[in-house]
Scaffold this motif. Sequence first.
Motif, PDB file in Angstrom:
ATOM      1  N   ILE A  42     -43.530  12.396  66.563  1.00 45.92           N
ATOM      2  CA  ILE A  42     -44.866  12.292  65.989  1.00 45.92           C
ATOM      3  C   ILE A  42     -44.992  13.214  64.776  1.00 45.92           C
ATOM      4  CG2 ILE A  42     -45.924  14.089  67.429  1.00 45.92           C
ATOM      5  CD1 ILE A  42     -48.387  12.166  67.625  1.00 45.92           C
ATOM      6  N   CYS A  43     -45.742  12.768  63.786  1.00 38.67           N
ATOM      7  CA  CYS A  43     -45.841  13.483  62.510  1.00 38.67           C
ATOM      8  C   CYS A  43     -46.414  14.889  62.681  1.00 38.67           C
ATOM      9  CB  CYS A  43     -46.723  12.677  61.560  1.00 38.67           C
ATOM     10  SG  CYS A  43     -47.022  13.475  59.978  1.00 38.67           S
ATOM     11  N   LEU A  44     -45.671  15.890  62.222  1.00 39.87           N
ATOM     12  CA  LEU A  44     -46.127  17.282  62.307  1.00 39.87           C
ATOM     13  C   LEU A  44     -47.222  17.581  61.286  1.00 39.87           C
ATOM     14  CD1 LEU A  44     -42.716  19.133  62.769  1.00 39.87           C
ATOM     15  CD2 LEU A  44     -44.517  18.850  64.485  1.00 39.87           C
ATOM     16  N   GLY A  45     -47.261  16.797  60.217  1.00 45.28           N
ATOM     17  CA  GLY A  45     -48.224  17.052  59.149  1.00 45.28           C
ATOM     18  C   GLY A  45     -49.536  16.306  59.306  1.00 45.28           C
ATOM     19  N   LYS A  46     -49.800  15.780  60.495  1.00 43.69           N
ATOM     20  CA  LYS A  46     -51.015  14.985  60.708  1.00 43.69           C
ATOM     21  C   LYS A  46     -52.279  15.776  60.384  1.00 43.69           C
ATOM     22  CE  LYS A  46     -53.493  12.469  64.360  1.00 43.69           C
ATOM     23  NZ  LYS A  46     -53.452  12.030  65.779  1.00 43.69           N
ATOM     24  N   ASP A  47     -52.409  16.974  60.927  1.00 46.45           N
ATOM     25  CA  ASP A  47     -53.606  17.787  60.659  1.00 46.45           C
ATOM     26  C   ASP A  47     -53.716  18.124  59.175  1.00 46.45           C
ATOM     27  OD1 ASP A  47     -54.279  17.702  63.312  1.00 46.45           O
ATOM     28  OD2 ASP A  47     -53.525  19.706  63.777  1.00 46.45           O
ATOM     29  N   MET A  48     -52.582  18.430  58.565  1.00 51.95           N
ATOM     30  CA  MET A  48     -52.567  18.748  57.138  1.00 51.95           C
ATOM     31  C   MET A  48     -53.017  17.545  56.317  1.00 51.95           C
ATOM     32  SD  MET A  48     -49.438  20.504  55.028  1.00 51.95           S
ATOM     33  CE  MET A  48     -48.380  19.048  54.960  1.00 51.95           C
ATOM     34  N   ALA A  49     -52.594  16.346  56.731  1.00 48.57           N
ATOM     35  CA  ALA A  49     -52.976  15.127  56.022  1.00 48.57           C
ATOM     36  C   ALA A  49     -54.483  14.893  56.108  1.00 48.57           C
ATOM     37  CB  ALA A  49     -52.222  13.928  56.598  1.00 48.57           C
ATOM     38  N   PHE A  50     -55.046  15.075  57.302  1.00 54.09           N
ATOM     39  CA  PHE A  50     -56.487  14.879  57.448  1.00 54.09           C
ATOM     40  C   PHE A  50     -57.274  15.929  56.667  1.00 54.09           C
ATOM     41  CE2 PHE A  50     -55.699  12.073  61.178  1.00 54.09           C
ATOM     42  CZ  PHE A  50     -56.540  11.038  60.803  1.00 54.09           C
ATOM     43  N   LEU A  51     -56.788  17.157  56.630  1.00 48.03           N
ATOM     44  CA  LEU A  51     -57.443  18.185  55.820  1.00 48.03           C
ATOM     45  C   LEU A  51     -57.504  17.743  54.367  1.00 48.03           C
ATOM     46  CD1 LEU A  51     -58.480  21.100  55.164  1.00 48.03           C
ATOM     47  CD2 LEU A  51     -56.085  21.708  54.842  1.00 48.03           C
ATOM     48  N   GLN A  52     -56.375  17.304  53.845  1.00 55.91           N
ATOM     49  CA  GLN A  52     -56.312  16.897  52.442  1.00 55.91           C
ATOM     50  C   GLN A  52     -57.231  15.699  52.176  1.00 55.91           C
ATOM     51  OE1 GLN A  52     -52.957  14.978  49.497  1.00 55.91           O
ATOM     52  NE2 GLN A  52     -52.308  16.633  50.828  1.00 55.91           N
ATOM     53  N   MET A  53     -57.179  14.698  53.054  1.00 52.98           N
ATOM     54  CA  MET A  53     -57.980  13.497  52.832  1.00 52.98           C
ATOM     55  C   MET A  53     -59.477  13.792  52.921  1.00 52.98           C
ATOM     56  SD  MET A  53     -55.802  10.385  54.603  1.00 52.98           S
ATOM     57  CE  MET A  53     -55.645  11.123  56.240  1.00 52.98           C
ATOM     58  N   LYS A  54     -59.880  14.585  53.911  1.00 58.50           N
ATOM     59  CA  LYS A  54     -61.302  14.893  54.052  1.00 58.50           C
ATOM     60  C   LYS A  54     -61.808  15.738  52.892  1.00 58.50           C
ATOM     61  CE  LYS A  54     -61.472  14.685  59.103  1.00 58.50           C
ATOM     62  NZ  LYS A  54     -61.662  15.460  60.352  1.00 58.50           N
ATOM     63  N   ALA A  55     -60.969  16.655  52.407  1.00 55.30           N
ATOM     64  CA  ALA A  55     -61.357  17.476  51.260  1.00 55.30           C
ATOM     65  C   ALA A  55     -61.584  16.603  50.034  1.00 55.30           C
ATOM     66  CB  ALA A  55     -60.284  18.528  50.985  1.00 55.30           C
ATOM     67  N   VAL A  56     -60.714  15.621  49.818  1.00 56.85           N
ATOM     68  CA  VAL A  56     -60.865  14.710  48.681  1.00 56.85           C
ATOM     69  C   VAL A  56     -62.131  13.870  48.843  1.00 56.85           C
ATOM     70  CG1 VAL A  56     -59.890  12.693  47.518  1.00 56.85           C
ATOM     71  CG2 VAL A  56     -58.419  14.616  48.119  1.00 56.85           C
ATOM     72  N   VAL A  57     -62.331  13.316  50.035  1.00 55.46           N
ATOM     73  CA  VAL A  57     -63.509  12.484  50.282  1.00 55.46           C
ATOM     74  C   VAL A  57     -64.789  13.276  50.012  1.00 55.46           C
ATOM     75  CG1 VAL A  57     -64.842  11.282  52.062  1.00 55.46           C
ATOM     76  CG2 VAL A  57     -62.370  10.942  51.903  1.00 55.46           C
ATOM     77  N   ALA A  58     -64.879  14.485  50.577  1.00 53.34           N
ATOM     78  CA  ALA A  58     -66.081  15.294  50.400  1.00 53.34           C
ATOM     79  C   ALA A  58     -66.258  15.695  48.940  1.00 53.34           C
ATOM     80  CB  ALA A  58     -66.003  16.540  51.284  1.00 53.34           C
ATOM     81  N   GLY A  59     -65.180  16.167  48.313  1.00 53.58           N
ATOM     82  CA  GLY A  59     -65.273  16.628  46.934  1.00 53.58           C
ATOM     83  C   GLY A  59     -65.645  15.520  45.967  1.00 53.58           C
ATOM     84  N   VAL A  60     -65.030  14.369  46.115  1.00 51.80           N
ATOM     85  CA  VAL A  60     -65.293  13.249  45.200  1.00 51.80           C
ATOM     86  C   VAL A  60     -66.676  12.662  45.450  1.00 51.80           C
ATOM     87  CG1 VAL A  60     -64.604  10.898  44.576  1.00 51.80           C
ATOM     88  CG2 VAL A  60     -62.869  12.676  44.855  1.00 51.80           C
ATOM     89  N   MET A  61     -67.006  12.393  46.715  1.00 52.61           N
ATOM     90  CA  MET A  61     -68.249  11.671  47.000  1.00 52.61           C
ATOM     91  C   MET A  61     -69.502  12.492  46.748  1.00 52.61           C
ATOM     92  SD  MET A  61     -67.302   9.280  50.284  1.00 52.61           S
ATOM     93  CE  MET A  61     -68.954   8.591  50.277  1.00 52.61           C
ATOM     94  N   GLN A  62     -69.393  13.808  46.819  1.00 47.38           N
ATOM     95  CA  GLN A  62     -70.562  14.625  46.512  1.00 47.38           C
ATOM     96  C   GLN A  62     -70.985  14.490  45.057  1.00 47.38           C
ATOM     97  OE1 GLN A  62     -70.150  18.741  47.817  1.00 47.38           O
ATOM     98  NE2 GLN A  62     -69.084  18.034  49.651  1.00 47.38           N
TER      99      GLN A  62
END
Length: 500
Positions: free
Chosen positions: A442-462
Amino acid sequence: MESLHMALSILVPLFFLAFAIFKKSQPASSKLPRSYPIFGSFFTFWKNKERFAQWTADLVLASPNLTCPIDLGFGRKVVATANVDNVRHILKSNFQNYGKGPFIRSTFKDFLGDGILNVDGESWKFQRQLSIQAFNTRSLRKFVEDVVDSELSDRLLPILKKAASERTVLDFQDILQRFAFDNICMIAFGYDPQYLLPSLPETKFAVAFENSTRDSRERVNSIAPIFWKIKRALNIGSEKQLEIAVREVRDFAKELVSGKKRELQAEKSLHSVDLLSRFLSSGHSDENFGVDIVINFILAGRDTTSAALTWFFWLLSSHPEVENQILKETKQKAEETSYDEVKNMVYTHAALCETMRLYPPVATDTKSAMSDDVLPDGTVMKKGMRVTYHPYAMGRVEKLWGADWAEFRPVRWLERKEEAGKWSFVNRDSYSYPVFQAGPRICLGKDMAFLQMKAVVAGVMQQFKVVPVAGPEPVYVTVITAKMKGGFPVRIEERAQFGS
């Protein structure tokens, strides 16, 4: 060289003879592709190579047990499956019997070397253990947060602001890939390639990496390994391009590894927190080992998050009710981009999972049977046969997701808490939703990936609204990871106020 010419003189006429027969043949009445002596179903495969995920998903979903054997010719038999019990068997219950295998290892050897994505057995266990130690540290998590925040505020958002003010069209897929490439290079080995700059430069290392990925995938599409091996021996076509691109990637990576080793020796202690520094500081200073680590981690983290975000923003544009829910949540969580804080972005998390259900960053993944076996649904696997589990098809199984599986519904991942207005996220079994693989790999970077994606979503959509340029529905294509064919042209609009 004489043997190569002899092989060509035999195989090429045979190829064209079989192709002529194929052209004159009537389509098969069943869902199974027509198979021919020697060539199997290669010609149908070749015809569908740009829509491989969709073609194989159709075959799998038409099968009563969600499993379909495919004969790719020249003795290459693949079993494609979206059967949850089979996936659990392959990825967990009989994990030791299913590895990369000689076909995958030889196909990607030049590019990935003996890195974690391309090995089995003790070599994989060793690298996996080192990776677990590296990922499970607070210092790395803080480093990831800082890298993502810096790339977002200093590069991505200013570029979007400029595009909004000048009303220019951006290829948002390219922008997100550049963002992810800078991020993973910094996280993997502390190097900033500066790929996401206002000029959108064609950075040599990034271009060579993209070419290496594309041309390595071309080997998979070859009618048989002997064809790409002949091209490699003759140094022609895609093999010549691959040799040039891989040499550029590996030479550049060697320079980075050598520089990192000098840096660590000079410091006499670990001040750098990037992944390469951690590996080298653990006593494993072999240069080739370091190069393989660099390349494998970049491939693992480069296009997966950007692919998911590309399809996320496209889906959002036609689902205003989902967009409004995410806007409300990001307003509440403004400025929160740490691991602990983004966990509270429950609805956004659900929307990202729903996106990857429909458009997984990795559509299919293939394993090879190390010995004879029988899958839970009764499918017989002979030693050396390959089995492909199919996240793209699994996201379309009505039994798993309901009659509304084709709809983009983040709420299918949520349930209401007792407190009014509160959602809680409902995890799905990882073998029903193997977007991040499952089991020991299982992917070890899963949490890191969600951190990055959520940061982009929040930063862009605001600050901005991403508006796709009118045109036909985008096409989902797979290289090694999935992409939107032809890019994702958008216009950027500034939000006058939150929720607009």
